[in-house]
Design a protein around this motif. Sequence first.
Motif, PDB file in Angstrom:
ATOM      1  N   THR A   1      13.566  -0.821  17.589  1.00 22.82           N
ATOM      2  CA  THR A   1      13.570  -0.415  16.185  1.00 22.82           C
ATOM      3  C   THR A   1      14.019   1.039  16.004  1.00 22.82           C
ATOM      4  OG1 THR A   1      11.246   0.292  16.270  1.00 22.82           O
ATOM      5  CG2 THR A   1      11.689  -2.017  15.696  1.00 22.82           C
ATOM      6  N   GLY A   2      13.875   1.855  17.059  1.00 23.09           N
ATOM      7  CA  GLY A   2      14.224   3.263  16.940  1.00 23.09           C
ATOM      8  C   GLY A   2      13.248   4.044  16.076  1.00 23.09           C
ATOM      9  N   LEU A   3      12.067   3.481  15.814  1.00 22.74           N
ATOM     10  CA  LEU A   3      11.101   4.131  14.919  1.00 22.74           C
ATOM     11  C   LEU A   3       9.956   4.795  15.669  1.00 22.74           C
ATOM     12  CD1 LEU A   3      10.913   1.385  12.126  1.00 22.74           C
ATOM     13  CD2 LEU A   3      12.192   3.538  12.082  1.00 22.74           C
ATOM     14  N   ASN A   4       9.665   4.331  16.868  1.00 24.45           N
ATOM     15  CA  ASN A   4       8.605   4.923  17.693  1.00 24.45           C
ATOM     16  C   ASN A   4       7.279   4.979  16.941  1.00 24.45           C
ATOM     17  OD1 ASN A   4       7.888   5.979  20.231  1.00 24.45           O
ATOM     18  ND2 ASN A   4       7.934   8.077  19.438  1.00 24.45           N
ATOM     19  N   GLU A   5       6.935   3.876  16.286  1.00 22.87           N
ATOM     20  CA  GLU A   5       5.714   3.841  15.477  1.00 22.87           C
ATOM     21  C   GLU A   5       4.515   3.253  16.215  1.00 22.87           C
ATOM     22  OE1 GLU A   5       7.326   3.351  10.935  1.00 22.87           O
ATOM     23  OE2 GLU A   5       7.199   1.526  12.144  1.00 22.87           O
ATOM     24  N   MET A   6       4.757   2.356  17.150  1.00 21.03           N
ATOM     25  CA  MET A   6       3.655   1.685  17.829  1.00 21.03           C
ATOM     26  C   MET A   6       3.030   2.625  18.863  1.00 21.03           C
ATOM     27  SD  MET A   6       3.951  -1.021  16.094  1.00 21.03           S
ATOM     28  CE  MET A   6       2.542  -1.859  16.819  1.00 21.03           C
TER      29      MET A   6
ATOM     30  N   ALA B   1       0.839  -1.191   0.000  1.00 18.86           N
ATOM     31  CA  ALA B   1       0.000   0.000   0.000  1.00 18.86           C
ATOM     32  C   ALA B   1       0.873   1.239   0.000  1.00 18.86           C
ATOM     33  CB  ALA B   1      -0.915  -0.007   1.222  1.00 18.86           C
ATOM     34  N   PHE B   2       0.210   2.382  -0.113  1.00 19.29           N
ATOM     35  CA  PHE B   2       0.928   3.648  -0.131  1.00 19.29           C
ATOM     36  C   PHE B   2       0.382   4.538   0.969  1.00 19.29           C
ATOM     37  CE2 PHE B   2       0.934   1.865  -4.361  1.00 19.29           C
ATOM     38  CZ  PHE B   2       2.265   1.924  -4.691  1.00 19.29           C
ATOM     39  N   ALA B   3       1.284   5.127   1.711  1.00 21.88           N
ATOM     40  CA  ALA B   3       0.859   5.974   2.818  1.00 21.88           C
ATOM     41  C   ALA B   3       0.298   7.280   2.294  1.00 21.88           C
ATOM     42  CB  ALA B   3       2.044   6.252   3.739  1.00 21.88           C
ATOM     43  N   ALA B   4      -0.343   8.006   3.183  1.00 16.71           N
ATOM     44  CA  ALA B   4      -0.901   9.301   2.795  1.00 16.71           C
ATOM     45  C   ALA B   4       0.213  10.220   2.321  1.00 16.71           C
ATOM     46  CB  ALA B   4      -1.633   9.912   3.991  1.00 16.71           C
ATOM     47  N   GLU B   5      -0.169  11.146   1.471  1.00 15.89           N
ATOM     48  CA  GLU B   5       0.817  12.060   0.906  1.00 15.89           C
ATOM     49  C   GLU B   5       1.538  12.817   2.023  1.00 15.89           C
ATOM     50  OE1 GLU B   5       0.986  15.752  -2.307  1.00 15.89           O
ATOM     51  OE2 GLU B   5      -0.893  14.717  -1.843  1.00 15.89           O
ATOM     52  N   GLY B   6       2.856  12.866   1.963  1.00 14.23           N
ATOM     53  CA  GLY B   6       3.629  13.543   2.974  1.00 14.23           C
ATOM     54  C   GLY B   6       4.118  12.630   4.079  1.00 14.23           C
ATOM     55  N   THR B   7       3.636  11.387   4.117  1.00 15.97           N
ATOM     56  CA  THR B   7       4.054  10.437   5.141  1.00 15.97           C
ATOM     57  C   THR B   7       5.176   9.558   4.594  1.00 15.97           C
ATOM     58  OG1 THR B   7       1.838  10.357   6.086  1.00 15.97           O
ATOM     59  CG2 THR B   7       3.329   8.561   6.649  1.00 15.97           C
ATOM     60  N   LYS B   8       6.268   9.499   5.326  1.00 17.34           N
ATOM     61  CA  LYS B   8       7.396   8.692   4.880  1.00 17.34           C
ATOM     62  C   LYS B   8       7.208   7.260   5.354  1.00 17.34           C
ATOM     63  CE  LYS B   8      12.418   8.201   5.233  1.00 17.34           C
ATOM     64  NZ  LYS B   8      12.352   6.797   5.675  1.00 17.34           N
ATOM     65  N   MET B   9       7.177   6.341   4.417  1.00 15.68           N
ATOM     66  CA  MET B   9       7.070   4.930   4.752  1.00 15.68           C
ATOM     67  C   MET B   9       8.412   4.438   5.275  1.00 15.68           C
ATOM     68  SD  MET B   9       4.039   3.951   4.197  1.00 15.68           S
ATOM     69  CE  MET B   9       4.480   2.243   4.478  1.00 15.68           C
ATOM     70  N   THR B  10       8.392   3.729   6.375  1.00 16.35           N
ATOM     71  CA  THR B  10       9.623   3.169   6.916  1.00 16.35           C
ATOM     72  C   THR B  10       9.801   1.746   6.424  1.00 16.35           C
ATOM     73  OG1 THR B  10       8.474   2.447   8.918  1.00 16.35           O
ATOM     74  CG2 THR B  10       9.537   4.603   8.969  1.00 16.35           C
ATOM     75  N   GLY B  11      11.054   1.371   6.198  1.00 12.39           N
ATOM     76  CA  GLY B  11      11.361   0.038   5.716  1.00 12.39           C
ATOM     77  C   GLY B  11      12.573  -0.532   6.408  1.00 12.39           C
ATOM     78  N   ALA B  12      13.156  -1.554   5.816  1.00 13.86           N
ATOM     79  CA  ALA B  12      14.263  -2.274   6.436  1.00 13.86           C
ATOM     80  C   ALA B  12      15.513  -1.423   6.589  1.00 13.86           C
ATOM     81  CB  ALA B  12      14.579  -3.521   5.611  1.00 13.86           C
ATOM     82  N   ALA B  13      15.599  -0.288   5.885  1.00 12.99           N
ATOM     83  CA  ALA B  13      16.789   0.563   5.966  1.00 12.99           C
ATOM     84  C   ALA B  13      16.628   1.701   6.967  1.00 12.99           C
ATOM     85  CB  ALA B  13      17.103   1.132   4.586  1.00 12.99           C
TER      86      ALA B  13
ATOM     87  N   GLY C   1      15.672   3.552  10.835  1.00 12.38           N
ATOM     88  CA  GLY C   1      15.845   3.354  12.265  1.00 12.38           C
ATOM     89  C   GLY C   1      16.984   2.411  12.590  1.00 12.38           C
ATOM     90  N   ASN C   2      16.746   1.538  13.574  1.00  4.96           N
ATOM     91  CA  ASN C   2      17.748   0.550  13.971  1.00  4.96           C
ATOM     92  C   ASN C   2      17.580  -0.781  13.263  1.00  4.96           C
ATOM     93  OD1 ASN C   2      18.647   2.463  15.835  1.00  4.96           O
ATOM     94  ND2 ASN C   2      17.316   1.672  17.464  1.00  4.96           N
ATOM     95  N   LEU C   3      16.636  -0.855  12.319  1.00  5.30           N
ATOM     96  CA  LEU C   3      16.359  -2.130  11.657  1.00  5.30           C
ATOM     97  C   LEU C   3      17.578  -2.721  10.953  1.00  5.30           C
ATOM     98  CD1 LEU C   3      12.752  -1.615  10.223  1.00  5.30           C
ATOM     99  CD2 LEU C   3      13.466  -2.681  12.364  1.00  5.30           C
ATOM    100  N   PRO C   4      18.451  -1.910  10.308  1.00  6.19           N
ATOM    101  CA  PRO C   4      19.624  -2.519   9.663  1.00  6.19           C
ATOM    102  C   PRO C   4      20.574  -3.202  10.649  1.00  6.19           C
ATOM    103  CG  PRO C   4      19.233  -0.307   8.811  1.00  6.19           C
ATOM    104  CD  PRO C   4      18.346  -0.474  10.008  1.00  6.19           C
ATOM    105  N   ASP C   5      20.532  -2.802  11.925  1.00  9.57           N
ATOM    106  CA  ASP C   5      21.431  -3.374  12.927  1.00  9.57           C
ATOM    107  C   ASP C   5      20.842  -4.612  13.592  1.00  9.57           C
ATOM    108  OD1 ASP C   5      23.173  -1.229  12.456  1.00  9.57           O
ATOM    109  OD2 ASP C   5      22.119   0.017  13.930  1.00  9.57           O
ATOM    110  N   LEU C   6      19.570  -4.881  13.346  1.00  8.81           N
ATOM    111  CA  LEU C   6      18.924  -6.037  13.956  1.00  8.81           C
ATOM    112  C   LEU C   6      19.125  -7.278  13.091  1.00  8.81           C
ATOM    113  CD1 LEU C   6      15.508  -4.450  15.064  1.00  8.81           C
ATOM    114  CD2 LEU C   6      17.451  -5.044  16.532  1.00  8.81           C
ATOM    115  N   PRO C   7      18.949  -8.462  13.677  1.00  5.88           N
ATOM    116  CA  PRO C   7      18.963  -9.676  12.847  1.00  5.88           C
ATOM    117  C   PRO C   7      17.925  -9.565  11.732  1.00  5.88           C
ATOM    118  CG  PRO C   7      19.011 -10.248  15.178  1.00  5.88           C
ATOM    119  CD  PRO C   7      18.775  -8.763  15.110  1.00  5.88           C
ATOM    120  N   THR C   8      18.228 -10.154  10.600  1.00  3.94           N
ATOM    121  CA  THR C   8      17.327 -10.058   9.439  1.00  3.94           C
ATOM    122  C   THR C   8      15.920 -10.510   9.780  1.00  3.94           C
ATOM    123  OG1 THR C   8      19.192 -10.459   7.955  1.00  3.94           O
ATOM    124  CG2 THR C   8      16.985 -10.766   7.053  1.00  3.94           C
ATOM    125  N   GLU C   9      15.816 -11.598  10.531  1.00  5.25           N
ATOM    126  CA  GLU C   9      14.500 -12.121  10.879  1.00  5.25           C
ATOM    127  C   GLU C   9      13.741 -11.163  11.789  1.00  5.25           C
ATOM    128  OE1 GLU C   9      11.318 -14.461  10.562  1.00  5.25           O
ATOM    129  OE2 GLU C   9      13.208 -14.681   9.470  1.00  5.25           O
TER     130      GLU C   9
END
Length: 317
Positions: free
Chosen positions: A245-250, A87-99, A101-109
């Motif tokens: 995760t360093g994303l503070n999304e929840m 899906a696509f987030a609302a205009e102006g909202t940055k979608m977060t992915g595997a790259a 926050g801290n996600l690149p430093d976490l185990p892949t799983e």
Amino acid sequence: HKSRSVSNMKLSIFSVLAVVAPKACEAFTPTRTSAHDTNLLSSQLTTTASLPSSSALNLEADRRQILQMPALAILSSLAAPIAPLPAFAAEGTKMTGAADGNLPDLPTEASRSYLQYRIALQIAADYYIFDLQPKLTTVDDWGDINQLFQTNNNRGQGQPNKIERDYVNPMRILGLSMPPDEAEDMRTAQFKFEKAMSKISKAVSGVRRDLPVEIDANAVTNAQQGWEDGRVALNDFFAILNSITGLNEMVAVPKAGPEQNKEYGRSARRYNELMKKTKLCQNRGGPALSQAWGQLMISGYMQDSCGIPDLDTYFYQ
């Protein structure tokens, strides 16, 4: 006549699939079509359009046979059943992915599990505040709450109840994927949540829909305390996720009170709309077809036609 009806129904389904999932149809569509095949196809489409209304009975009777078509099997393999909708987030909202926050430093799983379950867990939190909490304050709704803890043991194949499916299982999977120290804290929060749900389950035990029973006053207090304990445990789990995760999304569930919804900051109206349209889409075609429609929704083909709101936009409200 019955054979012709089945053939025409298969052709109609193929035509629909060609619109909603053209790539899936390519798996069993010939690369070349002869003039004879073209004429035959045109003839069959004409016949289908002119079928008398009495043929509907035959088509309905043969639906089980039609469900064995390879098309549905191919559509079922388009995406994993637990993967989030593209899906696509609302205009102006940055979608977060595997790259992010801290996600690149976490185990892949761990990174994969977080991205897979974050939307489902936030919707579960929405249910917790917008659905479960009001029902606990109304004893007449306790029959519905009791159903949340009932396991479907259809044909000896035990299926998890709603609490296990929407809360406990995602929490367990996320905990197992995380680094050891954080995983231990997540398991602690998970066990606290399970204990709280057990308190609610005991309080509403024996209550059935449309079957009035006398309820102990202590049961109401215990059920509401179970909700509060579960809220704290769920928030603990979310806080650990946000920190890892360093994303503070929840978004945590605020304490009950007159300013609760305002503090939560998520829309009850949008939640109710999502639940209504999801249920309508799942019911399309009856129980026999619900799984196939579900796979189409997951792969993104059915989201617009069912009217289901964009889930990423819903997550980032």
